[in-house]
Structures are given as C-alpha cells and as structure tokens.
Design a protein around this motif. Structure first.
Motif, short mmCIF file in Angstrom:
data_model
loop_
_atom_site.label_atom_id
_atom_site.label_comp_id
_atom_site.label_asym_id
_atom_site.label_seq_id
_atom_site.Cartn_x
_atom_site.Cartn_y
_atom_site.Cartn_z
N GLY A 26 7.69 7.23 10.41
CA GLY A 26 8.08 7.26 9.07
C GLY A 26 6.94 7.63 8.15
N LEU A 27 5.90 6.41 8.24
CA LEU A 27 4.66 6.55 7.82
C LEU A 27 3.82 7.62 7.81
CD1 LEU A 27 3.21 2.79 7.66
CD2 LEU A 27 4.14 4.03 5.94
N THR A 28 3.66 8.05 8.91
CA THR A 28 2.73 9.40 9.09
C THR A 28 3.27 10.53 8.42
OG1 THR A 28 2.14 8.40 11.26
CG2 THR A 28 1.68 10.64 11.01
N VAL A 29 4.59 11.02 8.79
CA VAL A 29 5.23 12.05 8.01
C VAL A 29 5.12 11.96 6.48
CG1 VAL A 29 7.35 13.48 7.67
CG2 VAL A 29 6.57 12.43 10.18
N PHE A 30 5.34 10.58 6.18
CA PHE A 30 5.39 10.46 4.72
C PHE A 30 3.87 10.84 4.10
CE2 PHE A 30 4.53 7.33 1.37
CZ PHE A 30 5.27 7.59 0.49
N ILE A 31 3.27 10.31 4.65
CA ILE A 31 1.56 10.48 4.16
C ILE A 31 1.27 11.85 4.19
CG2 ILE A 31 -0.80 9.64 4.53
CD1 ILE A 31 1.21 7.52 3.32
N LEU A 46 0.91 -1.28 -0.11
CA LEU A 46 -0.03 0.12 0.00
C LEU A 46 0.86 1.34 -0.16
CD1 LEU A 46 -2.81 -0.90 2.53
CD2 LEU A 46 -3.18 -0.79 0.18
N VAL A 47 1.88 1.33 0.80
CA VAL A 47 2.65 2.42 1.10
C VAL A 47 3.65 2.72 -0.46
CG1 VAL A 47 4.74 1.38 2.14
CG2 VAL A 47 4.02 3.81 2.58
N ALA A 48 3.93 1.57 -0.86
CA ALA A 48 4.70 1.74 -2.07
C ALA A 48 3.90 2.29 -3.25
CB ALA A 48 5.27 0.43 -2.50
N CYS A 49 2.31 1.85 -3.28
CA CYS A 49 1.70 2.29 -4.35
C CYS A 49 1.42 3.75 -4.20
CB CYS A 49 0.42 1.47 -4.11
SG CYS A 49 0.43 -0.26 -5.25
N SER A 50 1.07 4.29 -2.94
CA SER A 50 1.08 5.80 -2.65
C SER A 50 2.00 6.50 -3.18
CB SER A 50 0.61 5.95 -1.12
OG SER A 50 1.81 5.58 -0.62
N PHE A 51 3.26 6.05 -2.98
CA PHE A 51 4.68 6.48 -3.46
C PHE A 51 4.78 6.49 -4.84
CE2 PHE A 51 8.98 6.90 -3.82
CZ PHE A 51 9.49 8.20 -3.55
N PHE A 69 -5.27 8.29 0.03
CA PHE A 69 -6.03 6.94 0.51
C PHE A 69 -5.53 6.04 0.81
CE2 PHE A 69 -8.80 3.71 -0.70
CZ PHE A 69 -9.62 3.87 0.51
N MET A 70 -4.57 5.67 -0.27
CA MET A 70 -3.65 4.30 0.11
C MET A 70 -2.72 4.54 1.19
SD MET A 70 -2.89 3.00 -3.72
CE MET A 70 -3.07 1.31 -3.24
N GLY A 71 -2.29 5.49 1.52
CA GLY A 71 -1.27 5.98 2.55
C GLY A 71 -1.84 5.65 3.82
N PHE A 72 -3.21 6.35 3.90
CA PHE A 72 -4.01 6.02 5.47
C PHE A 72 -4.19 4.64 5.49
CE2 PHE A 72 -5.28 10.73 4.75
CZ PHE A 72 -4.49 11.28 5.70
N LEU A 73 -4.59 4.03 4.40
CA LEU A 73 -4.77 2.55 4.77
C LEU A 73 -3.54 1.73 5.09
CD1 LEU A 73 -6.75 1.52 1.67
CD2 LEU A 73 -7.73 1.45 3.88
N ARG A 77 9.87 17.22 -2.13
CA ARG A 77 10.30 16.08 -2.63
C ARG A 77 11.52 15.67 -1.58
NH1 ARG A 77 7.66 12.31 -4.93
NH2 ARG A 77 9.56 11.58 -6.01
N PHE A 78 11.96 16.58 -0.99
CA PHE A 78 13.27 16.32 -0.18
C PHE A 78 12.52 15.86 1.12
CE2 PHE A 78 16.29 17.65 3.15
CZ PHE A 78 17.48 17.03 2.73
N ILE A 79 11.42 16.47 1.39
CA ILE A 79 10.65 16.09 2.87
C ILE A 79 10.29 14.66 2.79
CG2 ILE A 79 8.92 16.32 4.60
CD1 ILE A 79 9.16 19.45 3.86
N HIS A 80 9.65 14.39 1.63
CA HIS A 80 9.16 13.05 1.21
C HIS A 80 10.40 12.07 1.28
CE1 HIS A 80 4.91 12.07 -0.91
NE2 HIS A 80 5.36 11.45 0.22
N GLY A 81 11.34 12.41 0.82
CA GLY A 81 12.52 11.54 0.74
C GLY A 81 12.82 11.06 2.14
N MET A 82 13.13 12.25 2.89
CA MET A 82 13.44 11.83 4.35
C MET A 82 12.62 10.72 5.32
SD MET A 82 16.09 13.92 4.93
CE MET A 82 16.25 14.57 6.90
N SER A 83 11.10 11.11 4.92
CA SER A 83 10.17 10.14 5.57
C SER A 83 10.13 8.79 5.06
CB SER A 83 9.06 10.87 5.65
OG SER A 83 8.34 11.34 4.28
N TRP A 84 10.24 8.83 3.71
CA TRP A 84 10.30 7.47 2.98
C TRP A 84 11.59 6.75 3.33
CZ3 TRP A 84 7.56 4.43 0.35
CH2 TRP A 84 7.91 3.61 -0.77
N GLY A 85 12.64 7.66 3.74
CA GLY A 85 13.81 6.43 4.16
C GLY A 85 13.64 5.88 5.51
N LEU A 86 12.99 6.53 6.41
CA LEU A 86 12.60 5.90 7.75
C LEU A 86 11.68 4.90 7.58
CD1 LEU A 86 12.97 5.58 10.63
CD2 LEU A 86 11.62 7.58 10.78
N ALA A 87 10.65 5.22 6.89
CA ALA A 87 9.68 4.21 6.76
C ALA A 87 10.13 2.65 5.92
CB ALA A 87 8.44 4.51 5.70
#
Length: 399
Positions: free
Chosen positions: A88-93, A27-32, A179-183, A112-122
């Motif tokens: 990581g997921l919460t910040v990412f979404i 789900l999280v990979a789909c959202s990204f 939506f997919m991220g929240f799931l 995109r920079f902020i997204h990358g930081m949270s994606w890295g932790l997740a």
C-alpha cells in the motif's frame, strides 16, 4: 534498550516495534496531508475551478477509500500484514509523481482516486499492525499514542504546506511529500510484526468479513462527526482567507495542539472504564468549537476554536476506535479497523461534497454552523443509540 520503562505492574507499550510503527505512521501521514489543504487552493487560484467542482476532486479519494477499505480489512485478517503495508505504501508514494503533471480537473480526479485506493490499504494495515503490538490491557492508551502521530501530521503538515506553497509553489510541495513518503517505506522495513496463528483455511467471503455488522449504529453515528472533519481539512484555509486571516494554515497548528493535549489522556480514561463520559465531553467540546469557528471572526477566536475542536477530536478518536475493537474478536481485528476507518472516509467524503455545496450557496459561516448542529445531533444519537449497542455487544477481556 527496547523501550521506555513503564510503571511497575503495567505491560510495556513503548517497545522498539511500536516506536518504529509510530514514526512510519507520522511520516506517511505528513506526506499525504501536505496536499490536503493546498489542492483546493491550487484548483481555485491556478486552475480557477469553482468551489462546487473542487468538492468533486477532493471527494474522489474518499470514494476510492470507501470501495477499498472493506476489502483491506479482509486481507489483513487473512494474509501477512507487513507485506500488505509495504504494498500500500509503495503504490501510495509512486502516485505522487502524477501530481507533477496535474493540470486538469479530470486528471486530478483520477489521480486522487488512485491515491485513495493505496491510502486505504496502507492505513488499515498500519493500524492493525500497531494494535497487534499494543498490550490488550492498555489498548486505548496505545491507540491514543499511535493515532496522535496521524493527527499531529494532519494538523502540522497543512500549516507547513501552505507556507511551502506560498513561497515555492505546488511542484516543490510534491517533492517534499515524495521525500517523506520514501522515508516512511524505509522505516516500515524495520518493523517486526508479531506472528499470528496460521489459519487452517481462508475464511469464506461474507458481508461480516468486510464490515463489523453489529457496529452499524455506531458507524452511522460516526458519519455526523466525520462530516465536520471533512469540512475542516478541505475548507478551513479558504474560510480563513475569506475572513482576512493572513496565514490561515495557523488553524492547523492550534488544531494539533488540542489533539496532543487530549488524545493520550483520553485513552487512559477509556482504559479505566470511563468511555461514555469521554465521548460525551468530546462531542460537547467539538460542537462548541464549531459554533465559535462559524461566528467569531478574529485571529484569536480563529485559533481558540481550532484548539477546542482539536481537543474534542483528540478525545474522540481513541475512544471511538476502542469501541470498534472491543466489539470484535481478535480474528476480525482488521475488519473492525476497516469499519472504523470507513466511517471516517464516508463522513469526510460527505463533508467535502456537501461542504462545497453549502459554501457555494450559503457561505462557509453557515456551513460550519450546520456542522455544529450535526455534532449536537451526534451527541443525542450516541447517548440513546450507540451507547446501548456497545454495552450489549462488547466482548469482555478482548485480546
């Protein structure tokens, strides 16, 4: 029923927690990946940004990943992994909301920079949690099953994204990603992570807590392979449109098909001791796929090349990750994972930046021929450098 009944004498992979981890990962990979192929189109068609500057926007998330990944490996080795995963997921979404207001290049670079930081932790925490759940005797096979969710998402989501973007626009696409991220957050809450032995004290910060130093030659090898993945996820759709493919997003469907066909099977071969044969075959198939992608311009060869490249990368991913894991003790599993993921981050970032330059100056066809050359070089490098390094440093019976 906790899981699917495995063959007698084998440890069980498909328990409840592993299934939940796989669903969350998908789900999280789909959202990204809904945004990966569409941001270049949005920048090019709506904001009228030249290809060279598109590379800057795309690579900003990779730079963030490079900065955060090594710290993530240290954190997941020292602190509780599930809370880090949820953080990581919460910040990412939450970051997806920013795309509703993204109308300038500078704003998108920051976002995109902020997204990358949270994606890295997740992603580091997700991979490490999954490996904790997988039995050591079936690790490569389990990594194959777990990772195929990411790779299917990386392939299917862009195809769907192009259709949504063309039919409903960028704003609707962001809503779908949210939506997919929240799931995914809801699903992760149900994972029960195995308890680890409490550390007597927090390990001192040192370079080998951030990167698996003995794997550096393999890390360098990985950069040449990840370069190709970076050019694919960023420019395959633009390249397809330039060569007259109606819905170039179909490339990602065939890429996914190749990944699914190969990834799980390759993990079994690795567990049975055929690691080096698997790696050599993967590198040859990837190189052949890129040559076809560059030189043969019809819908049939476009799809066949995608299938070959998918088979190659699907074969490669679990084998390469197993190499890192089997070179690290259990106490450095997070470090091994972060090193593996950082290798892809850096290579993908280079692919995005140099790919934009090559595409601007020489055309996408030449860019993909250069990519094929890098993959062939990676094969030679692997056989003469990476393979001996792994054999020298692998840990027998690593659990």
């Amino acid at each position: 029923m906790d899981g699917i009944q495995e063959m007698e004498g084998k440890e069980k992979i498909w328990n409840k927690n592993f299934i939940i981890a796989c669903v969350a990962n998908f789900l999280v990979a789909c959202s990204f990946n809904l945004l990966m192929p569409t941001i270049p189109i949005y920048l090019s068609e709506v904001l009228e940004v030249p290809h060279s500057k598109i590379g800057i926007v795309l690579s900003s998330y990779a730079i963030a990943l490079l900065l955060i990944r090594p710290f993530c490996g240290y954190w997941v080795d020292v602190y509780s992994r599930k809370p880090l995963f949820l953080l990581g997921l919460t910040v990412f979404i939450a970051t997806f909301f920013g795309y509703y207001f993204a109308t300038t290049v500078v704003f998108l670079v920051i976002l995109r920079f902020i997204h990358g930081m949270s994606w890295g932790l997740a992603t580091v925490s997700a991979n490490t949690v999954a490996i904790d759940i997988i039995p050591a005797s079936r690790r490569a096979e389990g990594i194959g099953y777990f990772g195929v969710n990411t790779n299917i998402a990386m392939a299917v989501a862009p195809y769907i994204a192009v259709m949504i973007y063309d039919s409903y626009g960028f704003q609707t696409l962001i809503t779908c990603a949210l939506f997919m991220g929240f799931l995914s957050i809801l699903v992760v809450m149900f994972i029960q992570v195995p308890k680890r032995q409490r550390l007597d004290k927090i390990p001192p910060i040192s370079l080998d807590r951030f990167l698996l130093l003995k794997s550096i030659p393999i890390f360098i090898n990985q950069l040449f392979l990840a370069f190709g993945w970076g050019t694919l996820i960023s420019y395959a759709v633009l390249y397809g449109k330039e060569t007259g493919i109606q819905n170039a997003g179909i490339f990602f469907l065939f890429l996914a098909g190749g990944i699914v066909l190969s990834r799980v099977t390759s993990g079994r071969f690795v567990d049975r001791g055929h690691l080096h044969k698997v790696m050599v075959v993967a590198l040859l198939v990837i190189s052949l796929g890129f040559v076809g992608f560059a030189l043969l311009h019809s819908i049939y060869f476009f799809c066949l090349s995608a299938l070959l490249i998918g088979i190659g990368y699907g074969t490669l991913f679990p084998a390469l990750q197993t190499m890192y894991i089997n070179m690290a003790p259990g106490s450095k599993r997070g470090t091994a994972n972060s090193t593996y993921l950082t290798g892809f981050d850096l290579g993908i970032g280079i692919g995005m930046l140099l790919g934009a330059y090559f595409g601007d100056h020489f055309g996408f066809e030449m860019m993909y021929l250069i990519t094929a050359g890098f993959c062939l070089f990676a094969l030679v490098y692997y056989w003469f450098i990476s393979r001996p390094v792994f054999e020298k440093n692998k840990i027998q019976g690593n659990n």
